[in-house]
Scaffold this active site. Structure first.
Site, short mmCIF file in Angstrom:
data_model
loop_
_atom_site.label_atom_id
_atom_site.label_comp_id
_atom_site.label_asym_id
_atom_site.label_seq_id
_atom_site.Cartn_x
_atom_site.Cartn_y
_atom_site.Cartn_z
N GLN A 1 9.00 3.71 -17.36
CA GLN A 1 9.57 2.36 -17.40
C GLN A 1 11.07 2.34 -17.67
O GLN A 1 11.74 1.37 -17.33
CB GLN A 1 8.87 1.53 -18.48
CG GLN A 1 7.46 1.13 -18.12
CD GLN A 1 7.40 0.20 -16.90
OE1 GLN A 1 8.38 -0.43 -16.51
NE2 GLN A 1 6.23 0.13 -16.30
N THR B 1 1.46 21.54 0.09
CA THR B 1 2.65 21.40 0.93
C THR B 1 3.46 20.19 0.50
O THR B 1 2.94 19.08 0.37
CB THR B 1 2.22 21.26 2.41
OG1 THR B 1 1.48 22.42 2.75
CG2 THR B 1 3.42 21.12 3.34
N GLY C 1 3.75 8.73 -12.00
CA GLY C 1 3.84 8.85 -13.45
C GLY C 1 2.58 9.44 -14.07
O GLY C 1 2.65 10.22 -15.02
N HIS D 1 7.63 4.45 -7.94
CA HIS D 1 7.45 3.03 -7.58
C HIS D 1 7.93 2.07 -8.65
O HIS D 1 7.85 0.85 -8.49
CB HIS D 1 6.00 2.74 -7.19
CG HIS D 1 5.03 2.75 -8.33
ND1 HIS D 1 4.45 1.61 -8.81
CD2 HIS D 1 4.53 3.76 -9.06
CE1 HIS D 1 3.62 1.91 -9.79
NE2 HIS D 1 3.65 3.22 -9.96
N ASN E 1 5.75 -0.34 -21.40
CA ASN E 1 5.61 -1.10 -20.18
C ASN E 1 5.31 -2.59 -20.41
O ASN E 1 5.73 -3.44 -19.66
CB ASN E 1 4.52 -0.50 -19.28
CG ASN E 1 3.31 -0.04 -20.06
OD1 ASN E 1 3.43 0.74 -21.01
ND2 ASN E 1 2.15 -0.50 -19.69
N CYS F 1 -9.80 -10.24 -19.57
CA CYS F 1 -11.11 -10.82 -19.78
C CYS F 1 -12.17 -9.75 -19.56
O CYS F 1 -12.26 -9.17 -18.48
CB CYS F 1 -11.28 -11.97 -18.78
SG CYS F 1 -12.61 -13.04 -19.25
C1 PLP Z 1 4.78 3.72 -19.06
C2 PLP Z 1 4.00 4.13 -17.84
N1 PLP Z 1 3.59 5.40 -17.73
C3 PLP Z 1 2.91 5.82 -16.65
C4 PLP Z 1 2.58 4.96 -15.63
C5 PLP Z 1 1.77 5.47 -14.48
O1 PLP Z 1 2.58 5.69 -13.36
P1 PLP Z 1 1.94 5.78 -11.89
O2 PLP Z 1 1.41 4.42 -11.56
O3 PLP Z 1 3.07 6.19 -11.01
O4 PLP Z 1 0.87 6.80 -11.94
C6 PLP Z 1 2.99 3.63 -15.71
C7 PLP Z 1 2.64 2.67 -14.64
O5 PLP Z 1 2.28 1.54 -14.91
C8 PLP Z 1 3.73 3.21 -16.84
O6 PLP Z 1 4.15 1.94 -16.98
#
Ligand code: PLP
Length: 376
Positions: free
Chosen positions: A180, A238, A71, A202, A152, A323
């Site tokens: 998300q 690649t 992402g 992931h 998220n 924290c």
């Molecule tokens: C909304 C959002 N964007 C982007 C990311 C980043 O994705 P990645 O961990 O695959 O780089 C996350 C991951 O927590 C996410 O929740």
């Protein structure tokens, strides 16, 4: 100790059928997909089939999908690729929101150092952007509007269709970070009306290290990585058939949104049980209706989320406060939503997934009740 995983928004396990689809590419198909001989054939065909699977999920043409490392890379390519790709135009204005993931906010700050002007839109108490704010912020020099599909931390879903329509009316491009939302709600790029859309493997039961960016055919972007002409000249290096196949299979599974209904029911059962146990000492963060079906972000008023989590046994979830040098700080998302510190500090995000059972939810509620009783 029984381990209970309620952190699917952080990462998902690899689906067994995704792992099975990857196996031949670990063992056999080692050829470079760009080679012109027999050893490349399987890898090349598999990458293109996987591209088709990702495209089918997003409702786009397979040539509009670029494989990425995740992402963050997809978001970086969307923002920087559009900015550098359109440099000859005088458009230097980007609109985004205050509750984006750091993988949007940090590239925006980087582009500001290079002369971009960025507007960071506010959100309301539920974490939603007002499309009228987009309308008010947009100018003839707006190049790109980037608004996340779903948040998220709190799961709030943005009115992407309305915001994208406004961008289009004003000749600006529209990007959404769907890391998300993919696999949880529909992410059809034409229904949403977006020009670019990011996904992360992931979060959707594929491994870490793979993702994709949808880029509508007419949109010109400059690659982040220059080299040979891989990915139609948009990302050199690649290609990994292993990871592409994994994302392709995960996207094929994600087309079926039916299993999300079971997860939504479990999530709602969880919320009702918390309300029964804690009454008004527990507060929901995020939009009550426009929210990802798997996400439950709740605040235990007057308590500290990280301290609650530390006292729970074997439960994986995330807190909304961090924290920093002995001070507890509210997450930027909860602050932007205007959540009072004594409420926000007690935030915990529980995110459910395919493996979550009712039994697990009941055990978590029980543990919370036992753990929090002495503090009452
Ligand atoms: C909304 C959002 N964007 C982007 C990311 C980043 O994705 P990645 O961990 O695959 O780089 C996350 C991951 O927590 C996410 O929740």
């Amino acid at each position: 100790m029984r381990r209970i995983y309620l952190d699917y928004n952080a990462s998902t396990p690899i689906d067994p059928s995704v792992a099975a689809a990857m196996t031949p590419f670990l063992a056999n198909h080692y050829g470079n997909p760009s080679s012109g001989h027999w050893a490349a054939t399987n890898a090349r065909a598999a990458i293109e089939a996987a591209r088709g699977q990702v495209a089918a999920l997003l409702g786009c043409h397979h040539g509009e999908i670029i494989f990425m490392s995740g992402g963050s890379e997809a978001n970086n390519l969307a923002l920087k690729g559009v900015f550098f790709g359109q440099r000859d135009s005088r458009d230097d204005h980007i609109i985004t929101t205050r509750i984006e993931h750091p993988a949007i906010l940090a590239p925006c700050r980087f582009l500001e150092r290079l002369g971009a002007r960025v507007t960071y839109l506010p959100v309301d108490r539920s974490g939603r952007v007002d499309p009228d704010d987009v309308r008010r912020a947009i100018t003839p020099s707006t190049l790109l509007v980037s608004i996340m599909h779903a948040n998220n931390e709190v799961g709030t879903i943005q009115p992407i269709e309305d915001c994208a329509r406004i961008a289009r009316e004003h000749g600006a491009l529209f990007h959404t970070d769907a890391a998300q939302s993919v696999g949880k709600i529909s992410t059809d790029v034409n229904k949403l009306g977006v020009d670019l859309l990011s996904i992360a493997g992931h979060k959707v039961y594929a491994p870490k290290g793979v993702g994709a960016l949808f880029v509508r055919r007419a949109v010109r972007i400059e690659p982040l990585i220059h080299g040979a002409g891989h990915e139609s000249g948009r990302r050199a290096g690649t290609e990994s058939a292993l990871l592409a196949v994994a994302l392709g299979k995960a996207c094929e599974l994600a087309r079926d949104l039916e299993p999300m209904e079971r997860i939504r029911m479990l999530r709602d059962h969880f919320w009702r049980a918390l309300q029964e146990r804690f009454g008004d000492r527990v507060v929901l963060n995020g939009h009550p209706a426009f929210r990802l079906p798997n996400t439950l972000n709740v605040s235990f008023v007057g308590l500290i989320g990280s301290e609650i989590l530390a006292r729970l046994d074997g439960i994986a979830a995330t807190t909304g406060s961090a924290c920093h040098s002995d001070r507890i700080e509210l997450s930027p998302v909860l602050s932007a939503m205007g959540i009072a510190p004594e409420v926000g500090m007690g935030a915990i995000r529980f995110s459910l997934g395919r493996g979550t059972t009712r039994d697990e939810i009941d055990l978590v509620v029980e543990q919370l009740a036992q753990t929090l009783a002495p503090v009452e």
